[in-house]
Design a protein around this motif. Structure first.
Motif, PDB file in Angstrom:
ATOM      1  N   SER A   1     -43.190  35.110 -12.304  1.00 52.95           N
ATOM      2  CA  SER A   1     -44.467  34.453 -12.599  1.00 52.95           C
ATOM      3  C   SER A   1     -44.557  33.986 -14.048  1.00 52.95           C
ATOM      4  O   SER A   1     -45.144  32.939 -14.332  1.00 52.95           O
ATOM      5  CB  SER A   1     -45.630  35.400 -12.283  1.00 52.95           C
ATOM      6  OG  SER A   1     -45.487  36.620 -12.986  1.00 52.95           O
ATOM      7  N   GLU A   2     -43.943  34.731 -14.988  1.00 55.63           N
ATOM      8  CA  GLU A   2     -44.032  34.317 -16.395  1.00 55.63           C
ATOM      9  C   GLU A   2     -43.235  33.048 -16.698  1.00 55.63           C
ATOM     10  O   GLU A   2     -43.435  32.414 -17.746  1.00 55.63           O
ATOM     11  CB  GLU A   2     -43.580  35.449 -17.324  1.00 55.63           C
ATOM     12  CG  GLU A   2     -42.155  35.931 -17.110  1.00 55.63           C
ATOM     13  CD  GLU A   2     -42.081  37.081 -16.114  1.00 55.63           C
ATOM     14  OE1 GLU A   2     -41.073  37.804 -16.133  1.00 55.63           O
ATOM     15  OE2 GLU A   2     -43.047  37.260 -15.334  1.00 55.63           O
ATOM     16  N   ASP A   3     -42.332  32.677 -15.784  1.00 55.34           N
ATOM     17  CA  ASP A   3     -41.544  31.450 -15.979  1.00 55.34           C
ATOM     18  C   ASP A   3     -42.176  30.233 -15.312  1.00 55.34           C
ATOM     19  O   ASP A   3     -41.693  29.116 -15.480  1.00 55.34           O
ATOM     20  CB  ASP A   3     -40.127  31.638 -15.400  1.00 55.34           C
ATOM     21  CG  ASP A   3     -39.327  32.667 -16.185  1.00 55.34           C
ATOM     22  OD1 ASP A   3     -39.723  32.968 -17.327  1.00 55.34           O
ATOM     23  OD2 ASP A   3     -38.317  33.160 -15.646  1.00 55.34           O
ATOM     24  N   ARG A   4     -43.232  30.455 -14.549  1.00 54.81           N
ATOM     25  CA  ARG A   4     -43.842  29.344 -13.807  1.00 54.81           C
ATOM     26  C   ARG A   4     -44.977  28.737 -14.632  1.00 54.81           C
ATOM     27  O   ARG A   4     -46.136  29.089 -14.480  1.00 54.81           O
ATOM     28  CB  ARG A   4     -44.364  29.833 -12.455  1.00 54.81           C
ATOM     29  CG  ARG A   4     -43.269  30.176 -11.478  1.00 54.81           C
ATOM     30  CD  ARG A   4     -43.860  30.628 -10.151  1.00 54.81           C
ATOM     31  NE  ARG A   4     -43.685  32.054  -9.940  1.00 54.81           N
ATOM     32  CZ  ARG A   4     -44.560  32.837  -9.332  1.00 54.81           C
ATOM     33  NH1 ARG A   4     -45.679  32.339  -8.895  1.00 54.81           N
ATOM     34  NH2 ARG A   4     -44.317  34.114  -9.174  1.00 54.81           N
ATOM     35  N   LEU A   5     -44.626  27.815 -15.501  1.00 56.80           N
ATOM     36  CA  LEU A   5     -45.593  27.177 -16.394  1.00 56.80           C
ATOM     37  C   LEU A   5     -45.771  25.713 -16.042  1.00 56.80           C
ATOM     38  O   LEU A   5     -44.817  25.032 -15.652  1.00 56.80           O
ATOM     39  CB  LEU A   5     -45.129  27.287 -17.849  1.00 56.80           C
ATOM     40  CG  LEU A   5     -45.138  28.689 -18.484  1.00 56.80           C
ATOM     41  CD1 LEU A   5     -44.416  28.664 -19.814  1.00 56.80           C
ATOM     42  CD2 LEU A   5     -46.572  29.159 -18.671  1.00 56.80           C
ATOM     43  N   VAL A   6     -47.004  25.223 -16.184  1.00 54.16           N
ATOM     44  CA  VAL A   6     -47.258  23.787 -16.049  1.00 54.16           C
ATOM     45  C   VAL A   6     -47.981  23.325 -17.314  1.00 54.16           C
ATOM     46  O   VAL A   6     -48.760  24.074 -17.914  1.00 54.16           O
ATOM     47  CB  VAL A   6     -48.108  23.451 -14.807  1.00 54.16           C
ATOM     48  CG1 VAL A   6     -47.340  23.727 -13.540  1.00 54.16           C
ATOM     49  CG2 VAL A   6     -49.434  24.198 -14.806  1.00 54.16           C
ATOM     50  N   PHE A   7     -47.714  22.076 -17.696  1.00 46.97           N
ATOM     51  CA  PHE A   7     -48.258  21.518 -18.926  1.00 46.97           C
ATOM     52  C   PHE A   7     -49.223  20.396 -18.559  1.00 46.97           C
ATOM     53  O   PHE A   7     -48.825  19.364 -18.010  1.00 46.97           O
ATOM     54  CB  PHE A   7     -47.133  20.994 -19.814  1.00 46.97           C
ATOM     55  CG  PHE A   7     -46.151  22.068 -20.207  1.00 46.97           C
ATOM     56  CD1 PHE A   7     -46.320  22.793 -21.377  1.00 46.97           C
ATOM     57  CD2 PHE A   7     -45.076  22.378 -19.378  1.00 46.97           C
ATOM     58  CE1 PHE A   7     -45.427  23.799 -21.727  1.00 46.97           C
ATOM     59  CE2 PHE A   7     -44.171  23.381 -19.722  1.00 46.97           C
ATOM     60  CZ  PHE A   7     -44.347  24.093 -20.893  1.00 46.97           C
TER      61      PHE A   7
END
Length: 636
Positions: free
Chosen positions: A291-297
């Motif tokens: 979950s900590e790697d699933r980022l959106v900008f």
């Protein structure tokens, strides 16, 4: 001076422009009560409970919401057990359609309006949590003397809005007490709990509405991303936003500089307009990665943790339709869960004389459903369909009621039997009833109530025995509120309501596609087949014209196709994306050519790097590399 008098004087002072220490939400509501609703603070208004027949109508129209919300309501009620709280779920008109409270206090709760069927619209009850929430669209607490009406000042009420998947306010969740501490801040926890419950109900509704599409859920913390997300949006196969929760709409609005209060500006837009990603990047945001790697900008610079839930393709498989459902109703779907529930309900109503209102977007098949109900009911008479929108206003009356010889210039010498009389012992289907002129609505109401028609020019009415089915793509309840549709006729027509889903929301699209193809004929006189690429284009399309549009598209494609196979070239132009040939080595070495091609691809893809790369037939890194070489920066 009594507390009652002080309360009235304070409201009067505010109405004259005086300064108040109340929350601005309360002040604005008081002003609306006086200027818009013409309420008098000196005139007490007891709590109002709608009649049972109206309550049934409100509950029936909120049936799906109640089913989805019930688990959240029960969970919230367990959290506040023993503290004398009452939970109310109100619909868009402020009528309580679900209620949870201690049965020991039933009499007191009913008297105070904290009960099933109570109406808490601001126009009816003055400043109150439900009514003010409906007006503002925001969560709030109306505590004791914040209430406009003196009879409600012992109460403290906290409410949060519930928005539907299209971003429209559809209900209010309220938590109230008959008595509470004097301090308004004592309800801060209640405000947090009711807001969180409303958010979870919205999420559950979004998941139920779009289980066959991508759902992207957001959180500011990776620890809560998979268990209690803060917001969500749903995305179709083309990468377009098709649904939102309330907080999801706010995230999109901030990212794009738009207004969340205008959801139409958000729905239908590509996800790349709001985030630096597109539909092909969703696979990287599933639980296959931490979950900590699933980022959106976001486009406004906001960074969020995101969890993408894949379409539940396994749910697409046709479900068995019970054999007890009549064949005419069984033929309406290939196992879509929403339609399966509708078919079961229609089967139970088919042989009853109850009037049914069929709701649904234009082209969803409302007349098909009406005919199926008629065929399933075993009526002796005919099925007579009347399109209230297509018939000229000056002809509707004579068409519906008929006329006697010589009743007007141009009348047939023998007179004419009206369509209502034609439907005697059968079914009268009033399509697009929302478009019927107001003046004619009163005549129709009388005919339905008295079960007789009076032809034009006649002196004696004729008895008729008809079953009435009606349909509209409009929201008739809203038309009633606007004074454009008679309220008494509205309740006469919709003893039961059946809502047809839009084609884009159906899970049996593949089945329907094949069924329609069986009815089409190619130039060779055979039922055509679908090429794989054409089938994919049809599946990705959103079908604003619904089933009717599907029939039209396949009819034309069948006539155009060669060798009995429908290919993309046979489909309408708007089904195709702009075509770009893959970049060749010579193009890559040509600065001017590359600059032009990249510019075109970026323009066509709205500045999205991933989409531009697909159009050019290269990977993302190649586009980034060539942009750096040309000393250009991506549009976003």
């Amino acid at each position: 001076m009594s507390l009652h008098s002080e309360h009235i004087r304070e409201i009067e002072a505010v109405s004259l422009g005086g300064i108040s220490n109340r929350d601005e939400t309360v002040v604005q509501s008081w002003l609306r009560c006086i200027t818009q609703h013409k309420l008098d603070p000196a005139q007490s208004c007891e709590a109002y409970i709608v009649p049972d027949i109206q309550l049934r109508e409100h509950r029936q129209q909120s049936e799906q919401l109640i089913a989805i919300a019930r688990s959240g309501l029960e969970n919230l009620f367990r959290h506040v057990a023993g503290q004398n709280y009452v939970l109310l779920l109100s619909d868009r008109q402020g009528v309580t359609v679900e209620f949870l409270g201690d049965p020991l206090f039933d009499n007191n709760l009913r008297k105070s309006g904290l009960y099933l069927g109570s109406e808490w619209s601001e126009e009816r009850a003055g400043t109150c949590a439900v009514g003010s929430c409906l007006e503002t669209g925001e969560a709030l607490t109306i505590h004791q003397t914040d209430h406009f009406d003196n009879t409600h000042t012992p109460l403290t009420c906290t409410a949060a809005p519930i928005y539907d998947a299209q971003g429209e306010l559809s209900a209010v969740l309220d938590i109230s007490l008959l008595r509470s501490p004097q301090i308004k801040a004592s309800q801060n926890l209640a405000l947090h709990l009711v807001t969180a419950t409303a958010r979870r109900i919205e999420l559950a509704n979004l998941m139920a509405q779009t289980r066959n599409e991508w759902v992207l859920r957001f959180s500011r913390s990776p620890e809560f991303l998979d268990v209690d997300p803060e917001a969500a949006v749903s995305i179709d196969g083309r990468g377009r936003i098709i649904g939102v929760t309330h907080d999801g709409a706010k995230i999109l609005a901030r990212a794009s500089g738009l207004d969340w209060r205008q959801p139409d500006s958000l729905i239908g837009q590509p996800v790349s307009r709001f985030f630096d990603m597109d539909v092909d990047d969703l696979g990287d945001l599933t639980r296959t990665r931490p979950s900590e790697d699933r980022l959106v900008f976001a486009r406004d610079g906001n960074i969020l943790f995101a969890h993408a839930i894949e379409p539940n393709y396994r749910y697409r498989g046709p479900q068995a339709i019970p054999e007890k459902i009549p064949a005419s109703l069984r033929r309406l779907s290939g196992g879509d869960p929403q339609l399966a529930a509708l078919q079961a309900k229609a089967a139970k109503l088919a042989d009853k004389s109850l009037p049914i209102l069929i709701q649904g977007e234009t082209g969803t098949g409302k007349e098909y459903l009406a005919r199926a109900i008629h065929d399933s009911g075993g009526a002796k008479g005919r099925f007579i369909a009347v399109n209230c929108a297509a018939m000229p206003e000056q002809l509707i009356e004579s068409e519906l009621f008929g006329y006697v010889p010589g009743s007007f210039t141009g009348a047939l010498a023998k007179g004419r039997k009206g369509l209502i009389e034609e439907a005697d012992d059968g079914t009268l289907f009033l399509d697009e009833i929302g478009d019927m002129p107001l003046g004619l609505q009163s005549r129709l109401l009388r005919a339905l109530a008295e079960r007789e028609v009076l032809p034009l020019g006649a002196s004696r009415p004729k008895p008729v025995n008809i079953r009435v089915l009606s349909a509209s793509h409009r929201n008739l309840a809203e038309l009633v509120a606007q004074g454009r549709f008679r309220e008494d006729l509205f309740y006469r027509l919709n003893a039961a309501t059946l809502s047809l889903p839009a084609l884009r929301d159906r899970s049996d699209f593949e089945w329907l596609l094949d069924e329609v193809l069986k009815k089409c004929k190619s130039s060779a006189g055979i039922s055509p087949k679908l090429g794989a690429e054409a089938r994919l284009l049809l599946k990705r399309y959103t079908w604003p014209g619904n089933v009717r549009e599907l029939f039209n598209v396949l009819d034309v494609a069948s006539a155009l196709c060669e060798n009995g196979v429908i290919e993309p070239v046979d489909l309408p132009d708007h089904f195709h994306r702009p075509a770009f040939k893959p970049l060749s080595n010579s193009t890559l070495s040509s600065g001017d050519g590359l600059s032009l091609r990249l510019t075109e691809a970026l323009a066509s893809s709205g500045g999205n790097i991933s989409a531009a790369a697909r159009l050019l037939g290269v990977d993302r890194s190649t586009v980034h590399r060539q942009l750096r070489r040309l000393r250009q920066k991506p549009a976003h």
